[in-house]
Design a protein around this motif. Structure first.
Motif, PDB file in Angstrom:
ATOM      1  N   VAL A 210      32.796  -8.526  -0.115  1.00 31.18           N
ATOM      2  CA  VAL A 210      34.182  -8.434   0.234  1.00 31.18           C
ATOM      3  C   VAL A 210      34.204  -8.037   1.616  1.00 31.18           C
ATOM      4  CG1 VAL A 210      35.246  -8.228  -2.228  1.00 31.18           C
ATOM      5  CG2 VAL A 210      34.305  -6.349  -0.938  1.00 31.18           C
ATOM      6  N   GLY A 211      35.007  -8.321   2.418  1.00 35.02           N
ATOM      7  CA  GLY A 211      35.339  -7.788   3.574  1.00 35.02           C
ATOM      8  C   GLY A 211      36.696  -7.779   4.080  1.00 35.02           C
ATOM      9  N   ALA A 212      37.092  -7.137   5.306  1.00 30.94           N
ATOM     10  CA  ALA A 212      38.305  -6.917   5.754  1.00 30.94           C
ATOM     11  C   ALA A 212      38.200  -6.742   7.242  1.00 30.94           C
ATOM     12  CB  ALA A 212      39.287  -6.284   5.023  1.00 30.94           C
ATOM     13  N   VAL A 213      39.117  -7.352   8.219  1.00 29.23           N
ATOM     14  CA  VAL A 213      39.371  -7.446   9.525  1.00 29.23           C
ATOM     15  C   VAL A 213      40.790  -6.943   9.500  1.00 29.23           C
ATOM     16  CG1 VAL A 213      39.178  -8.311  11.995  1.00 29.23           C
ATOM     17  CG2 VAL A 213      37.487  -8.593   9.996  1.00 29.23           C
ATOM     18  N   ASN A 219      43.621  -6.186  21.480  1.00 23.89           N
ATOM     19  CA  ASN A 219      42.297  -6.370  21.555  1.00 23.89           C
ATOM     20  C   ASN A 219      41.259  -5.486  20.883  1.00 23.89           C
ATOM     21  OD1 ASN A 219      42.879  -8.267  23.626  1.00 23.89           O
ATOM     22  ND2 ASN A 219      43.156  -6.544  25.144  1.00 23.89           N
ATOM     23  N   GLY A 220      41.633  -4.810  19.695  1.00 21.14           N
ATOM     24  CA  GLY A 220      40.925  -4.041  18.846  1.00 21.14           C
ATOM     25  C   GLY A 220      41.337  -4.243  17.475  1.00 21.14           C
ATOM     26  N   ALA A 221      40.077  -3.976  16.647  1.00 17.79           N
ATOM     27  CA  ALA A 221      40.084  -4.123  15.042  1.00 17.79           C
ATOM     28  C   ALA A 221      39.078  -3.453  14.491  1.00 17.79           C
ATOM     29  CB  ALA A 221      39.614  -5.789  14.799  1.00 17.79           C
ATOM     30  N   VAL A 222      39.468  -3.250  13.191  1.00 19.87           N
ATOM     31  CA  VAL A 222      38.696  -2.313  12.464  1.00 19.87           C
ATOM     32  C   VAL A 222      38.041  -3.438  11.146  1.00 19.87           C
ATOM     33  CG1 VAL A 222      38.587  -0.395  10.537  1.00 19.87           C
ATOM     34  CG2 VAL A 222      39.966  -0.157  12.623  1.00 19.87           C
ATOM     35  N   ARG A 223      36.690  -3.339  11.070  1.00 16.93           N
ATOM     36  CA  ARG A 223      36.072  -4.337  10.295  1.00 16.93           C
ATOM     37  C   ARG A 223      35.381  -3.437   9.130  1.00 16.93           C
ATOM     38  NH1 ARG A 223      34.874  -9.266  12.102  1.00 16.93           N
ATOM     39  NH2 ARG A 223      35.750  -9.744  14.273  1.00 16.93           N
ATOM     40  N   TRP A 224      35.644  -3.688   7.816  1.00 21.58           N
ATOM     41  CA  TRP A 224      34.751  -3.226   6.646  1.00 21.58           C
ATOM     42  C   TRP A 224      34.371  -4.351   5.802  1.00 21.58           C
ATOM     43  CZ3 TRP A 224      35.837  -3.864   1.555  1.00 21.58           C
ATOM     44  CH2 TRP A 224      35.096  -3.008   0.636  1.00 21.58           C
ATOM     45  N   SER A 225      33.225  -3.868   5.231  1.00 27.98           N
ATOM     46  CA  SER A 225      32.549  -5.151   4.399  1.00 27.98           C
ATOM     47  C   SER A 225      31.603  -4.317   3.354  1.00 27.98           C
ATOM     48  CB  SER A 225      31.525  -6.144   5.035  1.00 27.98           C
ATOM     49  OG  SER A 225      30.602  -5.490   5.818  1.00 27.98           O
ATOM     50  N   TYR A 226      31.345  -4.940   1.995  1.00 31.12           N
ATOM     51  CA  TYR A 226      30.498  -4.626   1.285  1.00 31.12           C
ATOM     52  C   TYR A 226      29.822  -5.616   0.693  1.00 31.12           C
ATOM     53  CZ  TYR A 226      28.638  -3.736  -3.504  1.00 31.12           C
ATOM     54  OH  TYR A 226      27.921  -3.497  -4.708  1.00 31.12           O
ATOM     55  N   GLY A 268      32.961  -0.619  11.105  1.00 35.60           N
ATOM     56  CA  GLY A 268      32.879  -0.448  12.402  1.00 35.60           C
ATOM     57  C   GLY A 268      34.502  -0.841  13.194  1.00 35.60           C
ATOM     58  N   ILE A 269      34.217  -0.484  14.551  1.00 35.43           N
ATOM     59  CA  ILE A 269      35.542  -0.716  15.312  1.00 35.43           C
ATOM     60  C   ILE A 269      35.075  -1.683  16.468  1.00 35.43           C
ATOM     61  CG2 ILE A 269      37.153   0.333  17.074  1.00 35.43           C
ATOM     62  CD1 ILE A 269      37.021   3.007  15.283  1.00 35.43           C
ATOM     63  N   GLU A 270      35.766  -2.432  16.672  1.00 35.35           N
ATOM     64  CA  GLU A 270      35.553  -3.639  17.864  1.00 35.35           C
ATOM     65  C   GLU A 270      36.917  -3.528  18.684  1.00 35.35           C
ATOM     66  OE1 GLU A 270      36.765  -8.193  17.690  1.00 35.35           O
ATOM     67  OE2 GLU A 270      34.764  -7.933  16.525  1.00 35.35           O
ATOM     68  N   GLN A 271      36.463  -3.264  20.138  1.00 38.29           N
ATOM     69  CA  GLN A 271      37.299  -3.371  21.041  1.00 38.29           C
ATOM     70  C   GLN A 271      36.687  -4.062  22.266  1.00 38.29           C
ATOM     71  OE1 GLN A 271      40.443  -1.288  21.446  1.00 38.29           O
ATOM     72  NE2 GLN A 271      40.383  -2.993  23.115  1.00 38.29           N
ATOM     73  N   GLY A 272      37.859  -5.086  22.631  1.00 38.14           N
ATOM     74  CA  GLY A 272      37.671  -5.921  23.764  1.00 38.14           C
ATOM     75  C   GLY A 272      38.377  -5.322  24.988  1.00 38.14           C
ATOM     76  N   PHE A 273      37.761  -5.707  26.346  1.00 38.39           N
ATOM     77  CA  PHE A 273      38.130  -5.234  27.531  1.00 38.39           C
ATOM     78  C   PHE A 273      38.462  -6.328  28.348  1.00 38.39           C
ATOM     79  CE2 PHE A 273      35.534  -1.704  25.668  1.00 38.39           C
ATOM     80  CZ  PHE A 273      36.488  -0.482  25.914  1.00 38.39           C
TER      81      PHE A 273
END
Length: 276
Positions: A210-213, A219-226, A268-273
């Motif tokens: 399972v996973g979620a974004v 420009n940012g997101a939190v990602r989680w997965s198992y 994790g955290i994703e950030q775009g610039f």
């Protein structure tokens, strides 16, 4: 330093043929062949470990590998894509080892030089379908079948007589389903999947994921997965007959091995610039 039996040579040949390619369908064939020969001299010094043994293991190793795969893709509709593949892999290896005593005495269980020959085959068939009925939703389902066959024989170097042998085979069937959904503007994405393996020796294994974004800011997101993964021991790990590639170390398979499973959690955290 001018020492004999230190050489290596290999040949590698590969090819790919695209029979046809297009937006709706494609078909390709890939294949290759590899062979090598290597001479090696391994000095084994166990005197510092309290064992009065110092020897030179003179050996050679030969390898021959070949593979071929046919893969096809067909999209009968803009919402549906079908894929299939059929593959074949052959691997052959052989060793010849001859220990020469430099100092000390050989243990009773060391029978001198050995020759070993291993042959293995893997055949794989697989199909997969990807369906996107509406925007933001996709489903992927598939099935694969794998057959593994192996033979391994160990001979006494001096007279060529058979010392030990192995002939084994396994089969694995696996089906999987994966669902992907994303909200309008991609603010939220969810993934869920399930894979079921049936091994001829170890039975059923279920592997979910399972996973979620979540895009909570610009420009940012939190990602989680198992996820969970499954791996059955190989034929060599299970059934390798007793032999000494590096005397006096005895290598032998273990039929009591259990399958390996791993559970992985990722955050994790994703950030775009933006570029200036």
């Amino acid at each position: 330093g001018g020492e004999d039996n230190l050489d290596y040579l290999h040949h590698n040949l590969g090819a790919r043929f695209d029979l046809f390619r297009g937006s709706a369908a494609s078909l390709k064939i890939t294949g290759g062949y590899f062979d090598s020969v290597m001479g090696f001299n391994q000095y084994v010094d166990l005197r510092r470990q309290g064992i009065p043994l110092y020897l030179l293991n003179i050996g050679r190793n030969w390898k021959d590998n070949g593979y071929a795969q046919l893969a096809g893709r067909w999209s009968p509709h803009r919402t549906l894509e079908l894929k299939g593949l059929a593959g074949f892999l052959y691997m052959a290896q052989s060793w010849s080892t001859m220990p020469e005593l430099i100092e000390g005495s050989l243990p009773d269980e060391m029978l001198g030089g050995q020759d070993a020959a291993m042959d293995s085959w893997r055949v794989r068939l697989g199909v997969m379908a990807r369906w996107k009925p509406v925007a933001g939703l996709a489903a992927v389902a598939g099935y694969e079948q794998v057959w593994d066959l192996g033979a391994w024989d160990v001979y006494i170097h001096e007279d060529g007589s058979l010392q030990a042998g192995m002939d084994a085979r396994t089969a694995t069937s696996a089906g999987f389903l994966n669902l992907e959904w994303s909200s309008p503007a991609d603010r939220l994405g969810l993934t869920g999947g399930l894979r079921v393996d049936r091994h001829s020796t170890f039975g059923l294994a279920v592997s979910p994921k399972v996973g979620a974004v979540v895009r909570v800011w610009k420009n940012g997101a939190v990602r989680w997965s198992y996820g969970r993964a499954f791996r059955a021991p190989s034929l060599a790990e299970l059934y390798t007959p007793a032999w000494m590639r590096i005397p006096p170390v005895l290598t032998i398979g273990n039929e009591e091995l259990d399958p390996e499973t791993i559970d992985a959690v990722d955050l994790g955290i994703e950030q775009g610039f933006a570029s200036i």
